[in-house]
Every structure is written in structure tokens, then in C-alpha cells.
Design a protein around this motif. Sequence first.
Motif, PDB file in Angstrom:
ATOM      1  N   MET A   1       0.843  -1.201   0.000  1.00 38.54           N
ATOM      2  CA  MET A   1       0.000   0.000   0.000  1.00 38.54           C
ATOM      3  C   MET A   1       0.879   1.253   0.000  1.00 38.54           C
ATOM      4  O   MET A   1       1.853   1.335   0.750  1.00 38.54           O
ATOM      5  N   GLN A   2       0.565   2.208  -0.877  1.00 29.75           N
ATOM      6  CA  GLN A   2       1.338   3.425  -0.974  1.00 29.75           C
ATOM      7  C   GLN A   2       1.156   4.290   0.270  1.00 29.75           C
ATOM      8  O   GLN A   2       0.052   4.486   0.752  1.00 29.75           O
ATOM      9  N   LYS A   3       2.282   4.793   0.793  1.00 30.06           N
ATOM     10  CA  LYS A   3       2.237   5.630   1.981  1.00 30.06           C
ATOM     11  C   LYS A   3       1.565   6.963   1.663  1.00 30.06           C
ATOM     12  O   LYS A   3       1.868   7.596   0.652  1.00 30.06           O
ATOM     13  N   ILE A   4       0.645   7.376   2.532  1.00 35.53           N
ATOM     14  CA  ILE A   4      -0.039   8.657   2.346  1.00 35.53           C
ATOM     15  C   ILE A   4       0.909   9.793   2.749  1.00 35.53           C
ATOM     16  O   ILE A   4       1.516   9.771   3.820  1.00 35.53           O
ATOM     17  N   ARG A   5       1.049  10.766   1.868  1.00 33.57           N
ATOM     18  CA  ARG A   5       1.876  11.945   2.146  1.00 33.57           C
ATOM     19  C   ARG A   5       0.966  13.066   2.654  1.00 33.57           C
ATOM     20  O   ARG A   5      -0.014  13.404   2.019  1.00 33.57           O
ATOM     21  N   LYS A   6       1.332  13.632   3.796  1.00 33.26           N
ATOM     22  CA  LYS A   6       0.487  14.622   4.453  1.00 33.26           C
ATOM     23  C   LYS A   6       1.024  16.023   4.194  1.00 33.26           C
ATOM     24  O   LYS A   6       2.167  16.345   4.538  1.00 33.26           O
ATOM     25  N   LEU A   7       0.193  16.843   3.580  1.00 37.04           N
ATOM     26  CA  LEU A   7       0.562  18.237   3.330  1.00 37.04           C
ATOM     27  C   LEU A   7       0.254  19.083   4.569  1.00 37.04           C
ATOM     28  O   LEU A   7      -0.841  18.984   5.122  1.00 37.04           O
ATOM     29  N   PRO A   8       1.170  19.935   4.991  1.00 36.33           N
ATOM     30  CA  PRO A   8       0.996  20.686   6.250  1.00 36.33           C
ATOM     31  C   PRO A   8       0.140  21.943   6.088  1.00 36.33           C
ATOM     32  O   PRO A   8       0.556  23.050   6.440  1.00 36.33           O
ATOM     33  N   ILE A   9      -1.074  21.779   5.602  1.00 32.63           N
ATOM     34  CA  ILE A   9      -1.963  22.930   5.399  1.00 32.63           C
ATOM     35  C   ILE A   9      -2.451  23.442   6.752  1.00 32.63           C
ATOM     36  O   ILE A   9      -3.077  22.716   7.518  1.00 32.63           O
ATOM     37  N   GLY A  10      -2.151  24.696   7.045  1.00 32.91           N
ATOM     38  CA  GLY A  10      -2.598  25.298   8.296  1.00 32.91           C
ATOM     39  C   GLY A  10      -1.812  24.882   9.521  1.00 32.91           C
ATOM     40  O   GLY A  10      -2.126  25.318  10.634  1.00 32.91           O
ATOM     41  N   ILE A  11      -0.781  24.031   9.361  1.00 28.88           N
ATOM     42  CA  ILE A  11       0.021  23.594  10.505  1.00 28.88           C
ATOM     43  C   ILE A  11       1.059  24.672  10.828  1.00 28.88           C
ATOM     44  O   ILE A  11       1.934  24.967  10.015  1.00 28.88           O
ATOM     45  N   GLN A  12       0.955  25.266  12.009  1.00 27.45           N
ATOM     46  CA  GLN A  12       1.882  26.332  12.392  1.00 27.45           C
ATOM     47  C   GLN A  12       2.821  25.916  13.513  1.00 27.45           C
ATOM     48  O   GLN A  12       3.686  26.694  13.921  1.00 27.45           O
ATOM     49  N   SER A  13       2.667  24.684  13.998  1.00 27.08           N
ATOM     50  CA  SER A  13       3.531  24.158  15.050  1.00 27.08           C
ATOM     51  C   SER A  13       4.573  23.224  14.428  1.00 27.08           C
ATOM     52  O   SER A  13       4.225  22.210  13.818  1.00 27.08           O
ATOM     53  N   PHE A  14       5.851  23.565  14.580  1.00 28.22           N
ATOM     54  CA  PHE A  14       6.928  22.730  14.058  1.00 28.22           C
ATOM     55  C   PHE A  14       6.915  21.354  14.712  1.00 28.22           C
ATOM     56  O   PHE A  14       7.099  20.332  14.045  1.00 28.22           O
ATOM     57  N   GLU A  15       6.658  21.334  15.998  1.00 30.84           N
ATOM     58  CA  GLU A  15       6.632  20.058  16.722  1.00 30.84           C
ATOM     59  C   GLU A  15       5.506  19.166  16.206  1.00 30.84           C
ATOM     60  O   GLU A  15       5.705  17.969  15.950  1.00 30.84           O
ATOM     61  N   LYS A  16       4.324  19.726  16.029  1.00 33.45           N
ATOM     62  CA  LYS A  16       3.196  18.956  15.504  1.00 33.45           C
ATOM     63  C   LYS A  16       3.477  18.478  14.087  1.00 33.45           C
ATOM     64  O   LYS A  16       3.165  17.335  13.723  1.00 33.45           O
ATOM     65  N   LEU A  17       4.090  19.322  13.286  1.00 33.25           N
ATOM     66  CA  LEU A  17       4.395  18.963  11.900  1.00 33.25           C
ATOM     67  C   LEU A  17       5.364  17.786  11.841  1.00 33.25           C
ATOM     68  O   LEU A  17       5.140  16.817  11.097  1.00 33.25           O
ATOM     69  N   ARG A  18       6.416  17.838  12.638  1.00 34.01           N
ATOM     70  CA  ARG A  18       7.434  16.788  12.598  1.00 34.01           C
ATOM     71  C   ARG A  18       6.938  15.492  13.228  1.00 34.01           C
ATOM     72  O   ARG A  18       7.162  14.397  12.683  1.00 34.01           O
ATOM     73  N   GLU A  19       6.256  15.603  14.347  1.00 29.06           N
ATOM     74  CA  GLU A  19       5.757  14.387  15.007  1.00 29.06           C
ATOM     75  C   GLU A  19       4.590  13.772  14.246  1.00 29.06           C
ATOM     76  O   GLU A  19       4.350  12.575  14.327  1.00 29.06           O
ATOM     77  N   GLY A  20       3.853  14.596  13.505  1.00 31.21           N
ATOM     78  CA  GLY A  20       2.704  14.097  12.750  1.00 31.21           C
ATOM     79  C   GLY A  20       3.048  13.552  11.391  1.00 31.21           C
ATOM     80  O   GLY A  20       2.163  13.091  10.653  1.00 31.21           O
ATOM     81  N   GLY A  21       4.319  13.595  10.999  1.00 28.74           N
ATOM     82  CA  GLY A  21       4.729  13.020   9.729  1.00 28.74           C
ATOM     83  C   GLY A  21       4.320  13.836   8.513  1.00 28.74           C
ATOM     84  O   GLY A  21       4.168  13.298   7.413  1.00 28.74           O
ATOM     85  N   TYR A  22       4.162  15.142   8.693  1.00 27.71           N
ATOM     86  CA  TYR A  22       3.819  16.008   7.562  1.00 27.71           C
ATOM     87  C   TYR A  22       5.066  16.312   6.734  1.00 27.71           C
ATOM     88  O   TYR A  22       6.197  16.275   7.243  1.00 27.71           O
ATOM     89  N   ILE A  23       4.860  16.626   5.465  1.00 29.44           N
ATOM     90  CA  ILE A  23       5.962  17.055   4.604  1.00 29.44           C
ATOM     91  C   ILE A  23       6.509  18.367   5.142  1.00 29.44           C
ATOM     92  O   ILE A  23       5.755  19.291   5.459  1.00 29.44           O
ATOM     93  N   TYR A  24       7.826  18.465   5.240  1.00 32.64           N
ATOM     94  CA  TYR A  24       8.448  19.696   5.738  1.00 32.64           C
ATOM     95  C   TYR A  24       9.461  20.206   4.721  1.00 32.64           C
ATOM     96  O   TYR A  24      10.373  19.471   4.324  1.00 32.64           O
ATOM     97  N   ILE A  25       9.297  21.437   4.294  1.00 32.72           N
ATOM     98  CA  ILE A  25      10.286  22.100   3.445  1.00 32.72           C
ATOM     99  C   ILE A  25      11.368  22.635   4.367  1.00 32.72           C
ATOM    100  O   ILE A  25      11.112  23.533   5.175  1.00 32.72           O
TER     101      ILE A  25
END
Length: 529
Positions: A1-25
Motif C-alpha cells: 500500500m502506498q504511503k499517504i503523504r500529508k501536506l501541512p496545510i494550516g500547521i503552524q507548530s513545528f513540533e506537531k508537523l514533525r511528530e505528525g509526519g507532515y511534509i516539511y520544506i
Amino acid sequence: MQKIRKLPIGIQSFEKLREGGYIYIDKTEFIYSLVHTGQIYFLSRPRRFGKSLFLSTLKAYFEGKKELFSGLKIEQLEKDNLDAWKVYPVIYLNFAQDNFSSKGTLADCINLQLKKYEEIYDITEIENRFAGRFINIVQTARKKTGLPVAVLIDEYDKPLLDAQSNEELVNENRETLRGLYVTLKALDEDLKFVFLTGVTKFSKVSIFSDLNQLNDISITSQYATACGITEKEMLENLSPEIDAFAEKNGLSKEKCVNQLEQMYDGYHFHQKADGVYNPFSLLNALYSKEFALYWFSTGTPTFLIKKLQESTMNYMDLSNGVEATAQELQDYRSDNPNPVPLFYQTGYLTIKGYDKEFGVYLLKYPNNEVKYAFINSLAPAVLKNNCSTGLDVVSFARDIKKGDIESVMGRFKALFSTLPYTTARKEKQDTIIEQNFQNVFYLVFTLLGQWSAVEETSSFGRADCVLQNRNNVFIFEFKRDKSADEALRQIEESKYAEPYKASGKRIVKIGASFSTKERNLVEWKIVEE
């Protein structure tokens, strides 16, 4: 099964973004540069441009959360630094979430945030003044941890922008903020790092007058791409999403990237720096796989339109370009009659050129999202109606597509009949009528650019407007209080049609006459080659 890639729309917390597995530029190389080369900074960027996420990344860095930076550039940059990843005390003041248009809101916001830190550091003796409380918090934090404090302030100017229609409240909020921010200079020995973000750089209002050590990095080549997404970053990090977008819309990847660029790219924060995409718009477009006005839908430009109407600026200047010095770009004051600083700082204009000899920037709309959305919002203000019986651009566009110019001109005539009657003195009436006339054509032809190529210049001179579609080239020339024949004669004598003769398209010349007495189009003539 292809891994779902999560776009960080509206995510303003770096910690939440990294721990939640969102794409980070990865922007951490900018964090490294900032903390190792200076102490107190200010960064201005438009709303929804990633300022809060950048500030949150700084917060995580100073809190020593090394695990969140695993695999990022800063991990490698800090590998030989024995002092890296210490846990510094961090004071984070956030003005992004509240609305400060009513009296007392700012005081409540500051009080709640200071109270939180007073509880963290067991401060029981509370002063009445915010400045005294803030100084006590910083000095107590340093004393208890043995380390200097990092102070991070998000959207410092929002209490002023929200209250701008109420001069008394603006002054009250300004003095409250000044009393808070002025303490940063007094606390210099207790501070490790200070970073303020905002949309505007308020000048001559005493907020920053005492912070002479403030390093404004808003228009610097080194940090021009600290917020936003460059095309290189987009292609390296979001290629699968672009492929999916292109497939859904029946586009090649190259054409898809080109259309994304035209719609959401084009912001420049230094004359030599790469352009950046609006991250909010780009991520939303890739998520929904549709071209739409995402950034614009999150805020209305009512205050900008009012500022524009109060100024002497011609609406057409926004498309053709306006010039400003670096000092003017940063000179935002509520009493400044020049709207250019506000348009630039809020993201409705951006740097598109630079005259090095005179130190002058050329500013234009950054992209089609901003251009067409703003003009759509400007139309009701110009026409003084809700557009339900006025500006119907879709009908104009359909007539252009069919090549029915008689219908187009009839629509213009009907549109002019809805314009408000001017009550200005007689000597000014003709000027106002002509300005209204020009504004209507500007609005219509600019908005028609969404469906047809719109040009204004050629090597032989300047036509009022040239519209192109798949099969036709329409050349318009308008004259005030002169005949349609004179307008057609100018098209011929100036050779406006010459650049299009090799295209194989039908060339249609339209000469029209506008009467200031009748306040409308009184005649037009159409000639086809």
C-alpha cells in the motif's frame, strides 16, 4: 500500500508537523544562520506565508528538541558545536489568534500570556504594568535556569492592523505595545535571542524607535526565501503531488508547473533573490488538485481598496507597475497617503525589478491569484454597486470568444449607465468622468485576461488594449470627446496591427468615442482586416 503523504496545510507548530509526519520544506539552515550571527531580528512577510511556523521552529531549537531536527540541514550544521541543543528559557508571545478591534482585548491577551509564564517560574509578586511584569519574567527565568532567554513575538503588529479604523484604539494599542517592546533594550544582558514577525514595519510610531539594535531582515538577499517555497524546493519536495495534480487536470507536468507558477509564484523579497510561491495557496492547490483563489479567500482587501481610493494613485498603475525606494517600502503609517508600502507589505505588490543607479524598486502584482482576485474586489467599489447588474465579466468573455464585438460594446455602454453621478465642481467633473471611464475599461480588460491574452504595448506604439484568443486579435482604441474615426486612424497610423499580421488570426480593429457630456460611449466602429 502506498504511503499517504500529508501536506501541512494550516500547521503552524513545528513540533506537531514533525511528530505528525507532515511534509516539511527544510528551512533550518536559516535558523542556524540567524542564531549564530546576531541577536535581535525583525521579519515582515504577508499573512499566511509561514511566519508562525518559522517562529515555532526557532522555539523548538531553543528548547533543545534535537529529535525534531533529525535529518534536517541544521543537524549536520550543528554536529561539531558542543554548545548546541541547550535548553534555553523561551518566552513566546503570540498575537496571531486574537482580534484586537475592540477596547481591552489587547490587555486581556497580554495578561493571559504573561500570567502563564509567571506560573511557570513561580512568580507571585505581580506588578500592575505589563513592562514591569515582562522584565520580571525574563530576569526570573534567567536566574532560575542560569541561561539567557529567547524572546519570540508572533504578529507583533496585529493589534494595530485590527484597530486601524479606530484611531483612538490604534493609539492606545500602540502605546501598550511600545511599553512592552521597549523593555527588550533594557533586558539586553538577559537575552539570548529576539525575533519579531509581522505583516507591516510600522515606522514613525515609536514602537521601534528605542530598539536601535533591531536587525530588519525583511528585504535582504540572505533571508529572502526563509518563508515561502521556491520552485526548486517545490520540485524536490512535492513532485508526487504535482504529478497527481497534472494527471487530474489533463496537463503535462511541465504545463502544470507553469500554470502553478503563474497562479501562485512570483513573490520577491530582494531584487536578486529567487521568487517564492505563497505556501498556503500552493499546498491547498496540490491538496484539492484545483486552481483557485486560496490565499485571497482567507482575507478581504477592504482596507486596501479604501486606502487606494483615498490616494492619487491610478488603478492601472497596479498592473503597469509602481516605483518605490527601500525606505518607502518600509514606511507604513496609518496617516501615510501613499498606499504603496501597505500594498507591498501585505503581499498585493512585490518586487519585479530594481534600478541600482537610483535605488528604486519596480513593484507589480506577484501572480494571477492576487491580480484577478483583487481586481474582482475592486470592481464593486468602482461601480458603486454589487455587480449583479453591472460588471458581468463572464458575459464579456463569452462575447469575445464568439468574436461578437457589437455585443461587447453594447455591454460597455450598459455598464457606463450604472456609474454614479458625480457631484464635484464643474471644473473637476470632466476629469472624474474620464477617470471613471478609464477605470471601467481597466477592470474589464484586466479581468478578461483570465480567459484571453491581454497586451498593451507593441514596438510600434501603445494601443489602449489588445485581446487575443485562439482565432482573433482585437485591437481597441478609445477617444474622449473625439470621433470613432479618429480612434481607427490612430490604430492605422501607429501600426498597432503590424505585430499580429503573421499570426494567421483574424484582426479586428475597434475605434470608440466616449462623451463626457453624455457620460457614455456615443459611437464605435469595427473594421476587420
